[in-house]
Design an enzyme around this catalytic site. Structure first.
Site, PDB file in Angstrom:
ATOM      1  N   SER A  23       0.133  -9.723  -0.189  1.00  0.00           N
ATOM      2  CA  SER A  23      -0.717  -9.072   0.803  1.00  0.00           C
ATOM      3  C   SER A  23      -0.479  -9.642   2.197  1.00  0.00           C
ATOM      4  O   SER A  23      -0.372  -8.903   3.181  1.00  0.00           O
ATOM      5  CB  SER A  23      -2.198  -9.249   0.424  1.00  0.00           C
ATOM      6  OG  SER A  23      -2.495  -8.598  -0.782  1.00  0.00           O
ATOM      7  N   ARG A  27       1.384  -8.054   5.825  1.00  0.00           N
ATOM      8  CA  ARG A  27       0.654  -8.087   7.087  1.00  0.00           C
ATOM      9  C   ARG A  27       1.386  -8.921   8.141  1.00  0.00           C
ATOM     10  O   ARG A  27       1.374  -8.580   9.326  1.00  0.00           O
ATOM     11  CB  ARG A  27      -0.761  -8.609   6.846  1.00  0.00           C
ATOM     12  CG  ARG A  27      -1.656  -7.605   6.091  1.00  0.00           C
ATOM     13  CD  ARG A  27      -2.871  -8.284   5.476  1.00  0.00           C
ATOM     14  NE  ARG A  27      -3.839  -7.331   4.948  1.00  0.00           N
ATOM     15  CZ  ARG A  27      -3.756  -6.743   3.755  1.00  0.00           C
ATOM     16  NH1 ARG A  27      -2.712  -7.003   2.968  1.00  0.00           N
ATOM     17  NH2 ARG A  27      -4.686  -5.903   3.343  1.00  0.00           N
ATOM     18  N   GLY A  95       2.165   0.407  -2.801  1.00  0.00           N
ATOM     19  CA  GLY A  95       1.042   1.114  -2.202  1.00  0.00           C
ATOM     20  C   GLY A  95       0.506   0.383  -0.988  1.00  0.00           C
ATOM     21  O   GLY A  95       0.120   1.000   0.009  1.00  0.00           O
ATOM     22  N   ARG A 123       0.562   8.313  -6.530  1.00  0.00           N
ATOM     23  CA  ARG A 123      -0.676   7.657  -6.118  1.00  0.00           C
ATOM     24  C   ARG A 123      -1.315   8.359  -4.921  1.00  0.00           C
ATOM     25  O   ARG A 123      -0.635   8.807  -4.005  1.00  0.00           O
ATOM     26  CB  ARG A 123      -0.407   6.181  -5.809  1.00  0.00           C
ATOM     27  CG  ARG A 123       0.097   5.431  -7.022  1.00  0.00           C
ATOM     28  CD  ARG A 123       0.502   4.010  -6.703  1.00  0.00           C
ATOM     29  NE  ARG A 123      -0.635   3.200  -6.315  1.00  0.00           N
ATOM     30  CZ  ARG A 123      -0.546   1.936  -5.919  1.00  0.00           C
ATOM     31  NH1 ARG A 123       0.653   1.359  -5.847  1.00  0.00           N
ATOM     32  NH2 ARG A 123      -1.626   1.252  -5.608  1.00  0.00           N
ATOM     33  N   SER A 168     -12.399  -0.935  -0.311  1.00  0.00           N
ATOM     34  CA  SER A 168     -10.940  -0.880  -0.351  1.00  0.00           C
ATOM     35  C   SER A 168     -10.369  -1.651   0.827  1.00  0.00           C
ATOM     36  O   SER A 168     -10.526  -1.234   1.983  1.00  0.00           O
ATOM     37  CB  SER A 168     -10.430   0.561  -0.317  1.00  0.00           C
ATOM     38  OG  SER A 168      -9.018   0.581  -0.157  1.00  0.00           O
ATOM     39  N   GLN A 170      -7.239  -1.913   1.479  1.00  0.00           N
ATOM     40  CA  GLN A 170      -6.120  -1.150   2.032  1.00  0.00           C
ATOM     41  C   GLN A 170      -6.609  -0.123   3.052  1.00  0.00           C
ATOM     42  O   GLN A 170      -6.009   0.021   4.130  1.00  0.00           O
ATOM     43  CB  GLN A 170      -5.339  -0.471   0.913  1.00  0.00           C
ATOM     44  CG  GLN A 170      -4.585  -1.444   0.026  1.00  0.00           C
ATOM     45  CD  GLN A 170      -3.786  -0.742  -1.063  1.00  0.00           C
ATOM     46  OE1 GLN A 170      -3.833   0.487  -1.194  1.00  0.00           O
ATOM     47  NE2 GLN A 170      -3.055  -1.508  -1.842  1.00  0.00           N
ATOM     48  N   ASP A 320      -6.562  -6.980  -8.800  1.00  0.00           N
ATOM     49  CA  ASP A 320      -5.208  -7.009  -9.342  1.00  0.00           C
ATOM     50  C   ASP A 320      -5.079  -7.911 -10.566  1.00  0.00           C
ATOM     51  O   ASP A 320      -4.030  -7.913 -11.221  1.00  0.00           O
ATOM     52  CB  ASP A 320      -4.217  -7.487  -8.271  1.00  0.00           C
ATOM     53  CG  ASP A 320      -3.992  -6.449  -7.197  1.00  0.00           C
ATOM     54  OD1 ASP A 320      -4.094  -5.241  -7.506  1.00  0.00           O
ATOM     55  OD2 ASP A 320      -3.727  -6.823  -6.049  1.00  0.00           O
TER      56      ASP A 320
END
Length: 443
Positions: A23, A27, A95, A123, A168, A170, A320
């Protein structure tokens, strides 16, 4: 396609440096692309997902190199300075990469076409598109808001206050990345706190981000049209990847391993909390901070686990990790109940169904609900002896390979290739601890 088989193993021992946090790697590349100057990144996850993001950032105009010592350098274009890519942006299986980059591109007055592999093209992207459309972004997508799709950034992006229908990270991150280029304040209201890597790294690059609690949830407020300044990023080991050797060590009697520099962000450590509730012996040593993120070395010792009920509100902090938690539950004493799992239906695969199907194939009794799973633990080694269809899902593949190490009979996965998206070198790393993993030699 390369199958991989995990054979019942004895105790694991040693020290394993887990790859960098996926993650934060995504970023760091994206913020480095938006910043002015050179950003140096150490510990970047060099898996397929992150490498696809690096390729996309190059296509958008960033200069990105890797030094021989593994240090990555990103020369950014500045907010509003990205160029229109000459070709389609292919995010493979990621994703996170695709959804966050949609927010990044939304703040630029350019067009970009997004695609991915067969799994990613299934997705849904509509939940990202809805708030960005409110900001003035236009999309052309397949039915259901699926890839391939085209993102067209407006000449003048509008700030927005958006309440997330469901928690979320994301969606929140995509809105914040777009909001960097919008005037005024862009606000995301979360019904429940989600992982806050975006808030932390935005501050690290100089953005003004405020966080506060309101009656309707957690408010994340970004002040837009700010200039981001390049800053070094030292990426901690990924707690989601650390979960696999960690659970294997907990389940194999006599094991003791150390996992250095694991990210201990409290919004990512739901699995560690749950395992401790089950009786796991996890010690944090040498606690410190890296680029705004808490980090510690984890020492793990084997022990017997007891079943627990994991409440729905914990899901955002361990979304996850449910596949590997399911393996731990299969070996625990009693019935473990996992609740609030609806988000797992729209991951790389339908992870809830995949977990239930795989556990049953390994001789574990389960009850699958719409958004829940009950796992009747074996109180020791499950039967195993199955071949699991991983359905292009790296976490399903690694979870059932850990199952094979801890079962009475070997467990195989039909395709181990997707593991490289998040944990390159997984087979060798686990083998270095004493795990019995063997491939069939095909590709």
């Amino acid at each position: 396609m390369a199958s991989l088989t995990a054979h019942p193993s004895e105790a694991l021992s040693g020290t394993l440096q887990v790859p960098g946090d996926k993650s934060i790697s995504h970023r760091a590349l994206m913020l480095g692309t938006l910043a002015v100057g050179r950003t140096s990144i150490s510990g970047l996850l060099e898996g397929e997902d992150v490498l696809n993001t690096a390729a996309a950032m190059r296509a958008l105009g960033a200069e990105i190199t890797r030094d021989v010592d593994g240090l990555w350098q990103v020369w950014g274009r500045g907010v509003g300075g990205l160029r229109e890519p000459d070709d389609v942006l292919d995010f493979g299986n990621s994703g996170t990469g695709a959804r966050l980059a949609m927010g990044l591109v939304a703040g630029q007055a350019i067009n970009a076409v997004f695609t991915g592999d067969a799994s990613l093209r299934r997705r849904p992207m509509a939940r990202i598109m809805r708030p960005l459309e409110q900001m003035g972004v236009r999309f052309v997508a397949r039915e259901g808001g699926r890839l391939p799709l085209t993102v067209s950034g407006p000449q003048a992006l509008m700030p927005v206050t958006y309440r997330l229908p469901v928690a979320s990270a994301q969606v929140k991150s995509a809105i914040l990345l777009a909001g960097i280029a919008a005037p005024g304040k862009t606000t995301v209201v979360e019904p429940e706190p989600t992982r806050d890597h975006s808030e932390r790294i935005l501050r690290h690059f100089g953005a003004a981000v405020e966080v506060g609690d309101g009656e309707d949830g957690r408010h994340v407020i970004l002040t837009g049209e700010a200039e981001l300044t390049a800053a070094p990023v030292n990426i901690p080991a990924d707690p989601s990847s650390a979960a696999f050797p960690l659970v294997a060590a907990l389940l194999l009697p006599g094991s003791e391993i150390t996992l250095p520099a694991v990210g201990m962000n409290p919004l990512r450590t739901g699995l560690f909390r749950t395992l401790r509730e089950m009786g796991a012996e996890l010690e944090e040593e040498n606690a410190r901070r890296e680029a705004g993120e808490p980090v510690a070395d984890l020492r793990v010792r084997a022990g017997r686990l007891q079943a627990v009920t994991v409440p729905a509100e914990r899901a955002p902090s361990m979304i996850d990790e449910y596949p590997i938690l399911a393996v731990a539950a299969a070996c625990a004493e009693g019935t473990t109940r996992l609740e609030g799992l609806a988000e797992l239906r729209v991951k790389e695969s339908d992870r809830l169904a995949a977990m239930a199907r795989g556990l049953q194939a390994c001789g574990v009794e389960v009850e699958e609900g719409r958004d829940s799973l009950a796992i009747h633990g074996c109180g020791g080694r499950p039967p195993g002896g199955a071949t699991i269809e991983a359905d292009l899902d790296h976490r399903i593949a690694m979870s059932f390979l850990v199952m094979g190490l801890c079962a009475e009979r070997a467990v195989s996965v039909d395709d181990a290739g997707p593991i490289n998206t998040s944990f390159p070198g997984f087979t060798e790393a686990m083998g270095g601890l004493g795990a019995g993993l063997r491939g069939d030699g095909t590709t």
